[in-house]
Write a protein that holds these residues in place. Structure first.
Motif, PDB file in Angstrom:
ATOM      1  N   PRO A  48      50.283 -15.288  41.016  1.00  0.00           N
ATOM      2  CA  PRO A  48      50.938 -15.434  39.701  1.00  0.00           C
ATOM      3  C   PRO A  48      51.421 -14.078  39.197  1.00  0.00           C
ATOM      4  O   PRO A  48      50.683 -13.086  39.240  1.00  0.00           O
ATOM      5  CB  PRO A  48      49.820 -16.000  38.809  1.00  0.00           C
ATOM      6  N   HIS A  49      52.641 -14.018  38.730  1.00  0.00           N
ATOM      7  CA  HIS A  49      53.196 -12.750  38.291  1.00  0.00           C
ATOM      8  C   HIS A  49      54.390 -13.002  37.382  1.00  0.00           C
ATOM      9  O   HIS A  49      54.939 -14.102  37.344  1.00  0.00           O
ATOM     10  CB  HIS A  49      53.630 -11.896  39.490  1.00  0.00           C
ATOM     11  N   ILE A  50      54.775 -11.959  36.660  1.00  0.00           N
ATOM     12  CA  ILE A  50      55.985 -11.950  35.838  1.00  0.00           C
ATOM     13  C   ILE A  50      56.674 -10.616  36.080  1.00  0.00           C
ATOM     14  O   ILE A  50      56.033  -9.557  36.035  1.00  0.00           O
ATOM     15  CB  ILE A  50      55.677 -12.132  34.346  1.00  0.00           C
ATOM     16  N   ILE A  51      57.982 -10.653  36.347  1.00  0.00           N
ATOM     17  CA  ILE A  51      58.764  -9.445  36.620  1.00  0.00           C
ATOM     18  C   ILE A  51      59.838  -9.323  35.553  1.00  0.00           C
ATOM     19  O   ILE A  51      60.579 -10.272  35.295  1.00  0.00           O
ATOM     20  CB  ILE A  51      59.404  -9.500  38.018  1.00  0.00           C
ATOM     21  N   VAL A  52      59.901  -8.156  34.927  1.00  0.00           N
ATOM     22  CA  VAL A  52      60.893  -7.900  33.875  1.00  0.00           C
ATOM     23  C   VAL A  52      61.579  -6.576  34.189  1.00  0.00           C
ATOM     24  O   VAL A  52      60.912  -5.568  34.429  1.00  0.00           O
ATOM     25  CB  VAL A  52      60.241  -7.834  32.481  1.00  0.00           C
ATOM     26  N   VAL A  53      62.898  -6.600  34.213  1.00  0.00           N
ATOM     27  CA  VAL A  53      63.699  -5.375  34.332  1.00  0.00           C
ATOM     28  C   VAL A  53      64.381  -5.178  32.986  1.00  0.00           C
ATOM     29  O   VAL A  53      65.285  -5.928  32.619  1.00  0.00           O
ATOM     30  CB  VAL A  53      64.723  -5.470  35.468  1.00  0.00           C
ATOM     31  N   ASP A  54      63.938  -4.179  32.245  1.00  0.00           N
ATOM     32  CA  ASP A  54      64.382  -3.988  30.865  1.00  0.00           C
ATOM     33  C   ASP A  54      65.170  -2.686  30.769  1.00  0.00           C
ATOM     34  O   ASP A  54      64.673  -1.621  31.126  1.00  0.00           O
ATOM     35  CB  ASP A  54      63.177  -3.940  29.925  1.00  0.00           C
ATOM     36  N   SER A  55      66.392  -2.777  30.287  1.00  0.00           N
ATOM     37  CA  SER A  55      67.218  -1.590  30.044  1.00  0.00           C
ATOM     38  C   SER A  55      67.582  -1.446  28.587  1.00  0.00           C
ATOM     39  O   SER A  55      68.365  -0.565  28.232  1.00  0.00           O
ATOM     40  CB  SER A  55      68.500  -1.671  30.885  1.00  0.00           C
ATOM     41  N   SER A  56      67.008  -2.278  27.717  1.00  0.00           N
ATOM     42  CA  SER A  56      67.402  -2.261  26.310  1.00  0.00           C
ATOM     43  C   SER A  56      66.594  -1.287  25.481  1.00  0.00           C
ATOM     44  O   SER A  56      67.070  -0.808  24.452  1.00  0.00           O
ATOM     45  CB  SER A  56      67.253  -3.670  25.718  1.00  0.00           C
ATOM     46  N   LEU A  57      65.356  -0.987  25.897  1.00  0.00           N
ATOM     47  CA  LEU A  57      64.487  -0.164  25.063  1.00  0.00           C
ATOM     48  C   LEU A  57      64.160   1.181  25.704  1.00  0.00           C
ATOM     49  O   LEU A  57      63.213   1.838  25.308  1.00  0.00           O
ATOM     50  CB  LEU A  57      63.174  -0.911  24.788  1.00  0.00           C
ATOM     51  N   THR A  58      64.927   1.580  26.690  1.00  0.00           N
ATOM     52  CA  THR A  58      64.621   2.831  27.392  1.00  0.00           C
ATOM     53  C   THR A  58      64.626   4.022  26.451  1.00  0.00           C
ATOM     54  O   THR A  58      63.764   4.898  26.517  1.00  0.00           O
ATOM     55  CB  THR A  58      65.644   3.060  28.525  1.00  0.00           C
ATOM     56  N   ASP A  59      65.572   4.074  25.529  1.00  0.00           N
ATOM     57  CA  ASP A  59      65.660   5.216  24.635  1.00  0.00           C
ATOM     58  C   ASP A  59      64.517   5.247  23.637  1.00  0.00           C
ATOM     59  O   ASP A  59      64.246   6.288  23.035  1.00  0.00           O
ATOM     60  CB  ASP A  59      66.994   5.186  23.871  1.00  0.00           C
TER      61      ASP A  59
END
Length: 588
Positions: free
Chosen positions: A351-362
């Motif tokens: 079981p896992h969840i993968i998130v690629v987030d580029s909105s909150l990098t700053d």
């Protein structure tokens, strides 16, 4: 330790001392004394679990069950003191070992003190061989000389073998956590169990076990130490989740295959020697040790094969992911490739969840983007905490202008952390390459647009995704009498009275297709004059070479004035216009 914990420990120590004193002073009450000692130790474990609340209390509950099983055996044995122990007592003693095994496996599996199990397996194999050597050359001949029966001999051998295994595991636990008082007490208790069983066997081979002897003292130390280990705050650290391994960590390779093979070959060698020199006296012990060491060897080989297969699978996955990432042309394709590779790197059905987030990098702190690491889910941005909340830990990896979050079981995250680190580096390089390619393409596109627009009277404006002006041709000054300030929006460069029509057309253009939106504006210049402008919007934000909204403006003021003049002259030349003029002159 707090004042209340010190008070609890003091009461526990005083109670154990009183019960132990009763055992040695009044041997006729040994059955009651053993029951009190055992239940007091088990109660201390239960109290420690309820008060300190370790993250994984299962091993401590198993330890409490082992103490209860041993207490039952001591109570039954005390009822028939001076005679052979009843079979039910031996059954309770032997039932204790499975509970102890569950407790020690829980303390050593994925804990903060022990990583791999290769070293543990090697130590167990060597300890089994050492036990066999001690039994064959020291204990066995003495017991045989004193005339023990085969049943008594087999039971004593089982006790001693189990004690050695327990002692080896607890010693390794103490070596891994040398400053943990709970681990030290567990080791002292295991040593007391081994000493007590050996002393008991020697006493049985002579005149029988007498209450208050060395065996009883060793058993009291066992109960007292294991109960006290659960009362200390350090007991929680033995079952705490392990920290993320450093990049320079090396896998646990154990003592090496030569030592393990020597331990496995020792039992057959002893059997061969006894068979060649006379009667095989220690057949059951040799068989037990041989089976244990063989099982340890098979486990070690199976682990090595599994690790090798996992390594090949991760290498193949990373190689394929690298090939895919070399050819991708946008960030969305990078995210898809990363998610696919992570699913293949994780163990099957995990079981896992993968998130690629580029909105909150700053908005992330600098250390958030420093290196991949395992952190609690609560340390992630609030946007993802609710989505990842079903897991306790998450692996955070920087991806150039994005962040990769992998939520799964901590053990699985530790397994794939190194491989995901390599994958994150490949993805970061792909994102950097795409960004540089887009920047270069955009620069070339803007240069080309500038070269063309500088030689035309039409105004060309390019808006970024945030609707700010990225480029405008010099002819905007001739058309509107202004020059946009840096980072201005289209609305901001227009007169206040003209902004409503600009907003209306811009809203339609952002929702329209690539065919564009056309409209006509009447705009006021800074000098108060008005200019009629025909505008054409084209949404090219998805175009890799443009990445923006292209607006073309053309001054149609003179064209419309000329069209109106032509229309007026045409109207005046019609018969209707002539009749109207004649009627006007007649009445004048």
């Amino acid at each position: 330790m707090g004042r209340r914990q010190i008070l609890v420990a003091a009461v526990y120590g005083a109670l154990m001392a009183a019960l132990a004193g009763t055992l040695f002073i009044a041997p006729e009450l040994d059955s009651v004394a053993w029951a009190g000692i055992g239940l007091c130790a088990a109660g201390a474990v239960v109290l420690g679990v309820r008060r300190i609340r370790p993250q994984r209390p299962g091993p401590w509950w198993a330890l409490a069950a082992a103490l209860v099983a041993m207490t039952a055996g001591d109570f039954l044995f005390g009822l028939v003191a001076g005679a052979d122990p009843p079979p039910l007592a031996d059954l309770c003693y032997l039932a204790m070992f499975p509970f102890v095994a569950v407790a020690l496996i829980g303390l050593t599996r994925a804990s903060s003190t022990l990583g791999g199990r290769a070293g543990l397996l090697d130590l167990l194999a060597l300890a089994s061989a050492a036990l066999l050597a001690g039994w064959v050359f020291i204990v066995g001949p003495r017991l045989a000389a004193d005339g023990m029966t085969g049943t008594e001999w087999s039971i004593q051998a089982a006790y001693t073998l189990g004690d050695v295994v327990v002692l080896v595991v607890t010693v390794r636990l103490t070596r891994a956590a040398p400053r943990n008082p709970s681990a030290i007490l567990l080791t002292v208790g295991a040593a007391g169990m081994l000493v007590g069983d050996v002393a008991y066997g020697l006493a049985q081979s002579r005149d029988g076990l007498a209450p208050g002897g060395p065996a009883d003292a060793a058993y009291v130390a066992l109960y007292a130490c294991w109960g006290a280990a659960a009362l200390l705050p350090s007991m929680a650290r033995l079952t705490a989740p392990p920290p993320a391994p450093a990049a320079a960590d090396t896998p646990d390779r154990g003592l090496g295959m030569p030592w393990l093979l020597g331990a496995v070959a020792f039992a057959p060698l002893v059997l061969l020697v006894q068979a060649l020199t006379g009667t095989v006296r220690d057949g059951p012990m040799i068989a037990a040790v041989s089976g244990i060491t063989l099982a340890l060897l098979v486990t070690r080989l199976n682990d090595a094969v599994q690790h090798h297969a996992d390594g090949l699978r991760r290498e193949r996955t990373l190689r394929h992911a690298g090939t895919v990432l070399v050819s991708v042309t946008d960030a969305a394709a990078v995210a898809v490739a990363v998610r696919t590779a992570v699913r293949e790197l994780l163990p099957a059905d995990t079981p896992h969840i993968i998130v690629v987030d580029s909105s909150l990098t700053d908005l992330l702190p600098l250390n958030e983007l420093s290196a991949p690491r395992i952190v609690p889910v609560g340390a992630t941005p609030p946007l993802w905490q609710e989505r990842l909340g079903e897991f306790g830990d998450v692996l955070v990896c920087p991806l150039d202008a994005a962040v990769l979050y992998i939520a799964a079981d901590r053990k699985d995250l530790r397994t794939v952390q190194d491989a995901v680190t390599v994958l994150a580096g490949q993805a970061a390089l792909a994102l950097a390459r795409i960004a540089l390619t887009e920047a270069a393409s955009r620069r070339d596109s803007d240069d080309y647009l500038r070269a063309v627009a500088e030689h035309t009277n039409d105004v060309v404006i390019v808006l970024d995704d945030d609707e700010r002006i990225r480029y405008t041709s010099p002819s905007v000054t001739d058309l509107l009498g202004i020059w946009p300030t840096p980072f201005a929006t289209l609305r901001e460069i227009m007169a206040p009275d003209d902004r409503d029509q600009v907003d209306a057309t811009l809203g339609v253009a952002l929702l329209g297709g690539r065919d564009g939106t056309r409209d006509t504006w009447s705009l006021r210049r800074p000098d108060g004059t008005r200019v009629l402008v025909e505008v054409h919007f084209r949404d090219l934000r998805d175009d890799r070479l443009v990445r923006g909204l292209v607006i073309t403006m053309r001054d149609v003021t003179e064209q419309r004035r000329h069209e109106l003049e032509v229309l007026r002259r045409h109207w005046e030349a019609t018969p209707g216009a002539s009749n109207r003029d004649n009627s006007v002159r007649k009445y004048q």
